[in-house]
Scaffold this active site. Structure first.
Site, mmCIF file in Angstrom:
data_model
loop_
_atom_site.group_PDB
_atom_site.id
_atom_site.type_symbol
_atom_site.label_atom_id
_atom_site.label_comp_id
_atom_site.label_asym_id
_atom_site.label_seq_id
_atom_site.Cartn_x
_atom_site.Cartn_y
_atom_site.Cartn_z
ATOM 1 N N ASP A 187 38.907 27.524 -34.971
ATOM 2 C CA ASP A 187 40.064 26.753 -34.494
ATOM 3 C C ASP A 187 41.215 26.822 -35.489
ATOM 4 O O ASP A 187 41.036 27.186 -36.653
ATOM 5 C CB ASP A 187 39.676 25.290 -34.250
ATOM 6 C CG ASP A 187 39.275 24.552 -35.530
ATOM 7 O OD1 ASP A 187 38.559 25.150 -36.365
ATOM 8 O OD2 ASP A 187 39.695 23.398 -35.711
ATOM 9 N N GLU A 224 36.919 22.639 -36.859
ATOM 10 C CA GLU A 224 36.913 22.281 -38.285
ATOM 11 C C GLU A 224 38.132 21.451 -38.636
ATOM 12 O O GLU A 224 38.068 20.517 -39.435
ATOM 13 C CB GLU A 224 36.875 23.551 -39.145
ATOM 14 C CG GLU A 224 36.598 23.297 -40.626
ATOM 15 C CD GLU A 224 37.826 23.076 -41.485
ATOM 16 O OE1 GLU A 224 37.670 22.738 -42.669
ATOM 17 O OE2 GLU A 224 38.967 23.213 -40.989
HETATM 18 ZN ZN LIG Z 1 40.580 26.093 -42.742
#
Ligand SMILES: [Zn+2]
Length: 438
Positions: free
Chosen positions: A96, A190
């Site tokens: 992401d 994340e």
């Molecule tokens: Zn990162």
């Protein structure tokens, strides 16, 4: 200008594949979204996950798969002579990109042979000025990749994804190169702090791992912040303003009072290095109800707890004159400093330093002023320090990456694989107690 020297012939050899992959991956919009109701938070991450599985399968990693939560895992089998002794080593990057800057419609541009001047991007009046970007100043002759000026680039962390993929492709094409069993792991979400939350450590089955999610050449990060998130809700007393005298208690004014009373010297804009902070980052308020979201960060757990007490005291004092106002303060643990977990497995850092040196780079141990997937994974029993990627100015339209440094990171992974087949690392790892997750 002559092209900047690569860190090694291997890096030069890998550079084209790293760049091709990087250009392909950044075009897919994988921006994650806060307040998710499923994993991953956005469908673009699945699109990239499916592409990566296809490419891993194409490299001969037959077990490559995308699980129901959006995690990609695959195995590089060990070379025959290392099959017995060597531990299983994980390579992790997140798919992401940050929700903090536009991430749709990324159009990457390669600026060949950087001449040391200002890089003007075609859109948004975005400029990369070496005066204010000391890291850019040192990249004379590098090939610099940027977005077009109106989006982030996504080097955080598609540089890491591309580097792992290029290294794995190289190992797959050269079965004679020594390597332990490698486990590839690409994570979703994340950037919203959820990358490690549904990571199935048992299925992953690694003894240690490395995230490729750092920045400057040679970085090896063995420390992250410890992190708390605070949600403060203030309830005032709402009354028609025409007849409010002596009755109205404005939650909005009380929230402003709380924010104003938090010490400015403990803010992110006034701290760096090993200093921590309290950062109120979102305020929603009416006269009736106000909510403040804040993050608390420090490398030291005691100081972090001190910030939590300071916040609570500040709220109590700000509301002391308004006994009819009430509040709730919720504190949530986000992640811990991974240092103490890594201190218990020093060979994981030693192997990385040896691999970085083998690539002709001086390793630099730095603390991360943030967290990575490795913060939570290390706490859960998988020691996971962070390696450089060659990406810079993350989470902004000025984000850029050096092709030479991305290639150096890919080459470092190939060397790391070799280092882990050496018996002293395998033996040191073998002496660790059994893995916590069983
Ligand atoms: Zn990162």
């Amino acid at each position: 200008m002559a092209p900047a020297p690569y860190t090694s012939a291997l890096a030069q050899q890998l550079s084209r594949d790293v760049l091709d992959r990087f250009m392909r991956y950044v075009r897919i919009d994988t921006q994650s979204r806060r307040d998710r109701d499923s994993s991953p938070s956005t469908p673009g991450q699945l699109e990239l996950g499916r592409l990566l599985v296809e490419e891993l399968q194409g490299l001969g990693l037959g077990d490559a798969e995308l699980d129901e939560h959006g995690y990609v895992m695959a195995t590089v089998p060990p070379s025959p002579e290392s099959a017995r002794a060597a531990p299983v080593v994980g390579l992790i990057a997140h798919m992401d990109t940050s929700p903090d800057a536009p991430g749709r419609g990324v159009e990457p541009i390669v600026h060949r042979g950087y001449d040391g001047g200002v890089i003007e991007l075609p859109l948004g009046g975005t400029r990369l000025n070496p005066e204010t970007m000391p890291e850019l100043r040192s990249k004379l002759g590098h090939d610099i990749v940027t977005a077009s000026g109106d989006t982030l680039l996504g080097a955080d962390d598609k540089a890491g994804v591309a580097e792992i993929m290029a290294a794995v492709a190289h190992l797959a094409a050269h079965p004679e190169l020594p390597r332990p069993t490698l486990r590839v792991g690409f994570t979703p979400d994340e950037e919203i702090g959820m990358g490690a939350s549904l990571f199935d450590l048992g299925r992953y089955g690694a003894d240690c791992a490395y995230t490729l999610d750092g920045s400057e050449l040679g970085e090896l990060q063995d420390e992250s912040f410890g992190a708390l998130e605070a949600l403060l809700t203030i309830h005032g007393v709402e009354v028609h303003p025409g007849v409010a005298k002596g009755k109205l208690i404005s939650a909005l004014r009380l929230a402003a009072k709380v924010i104003d009373a938090l010490p400015m010297e403990l803010s992110p804009e006034r701290t760096d290095g090993r200093e921590g902070f309290i950062h109120p980052y979102e305020l929603t308020a009416t006269a009736g109800t106000a909510q403040i979201r804040a993050i608390l960060r420090d490398f030291d757990e005691d100081r972090l707890e001190g910030y939590a007490r300071l916040l609570e005291r500040t709220v109590r004092e700000a509301l002391a004159d308004s006994p009819r106002a009430t509040y709730e303060l919720e504190l949530r643990r986000q992640y811990r400093n991974m240092r103490k977990y890594l201190d218990a497995a020093p060979e994981v850092l030693a192997a990385a330093e040896e691999a970085i040196r083998a690539e002709g780079i001086e390793p630099r141990r730095t603390p991360i002023r943030g967290g990575t997937d490795g913060s939570l994974l290390s706490e859960k029993g998988l020691p996971t320090p962070n390696l450089f990627t060659g990406g810079h100015e993350y989470h902004s339209a000025r984000e850029w990456a050096s092709v030479q440094e991305m290639a150096a990171a890919a080459a470092t992974i190939v060397r790391l694989a070799e280092v882990w087949t050496r018996s002293r690392y395998a033996e040191a790892m073998g002496l660790r107690p059994a893995r916590a997750w069983g």
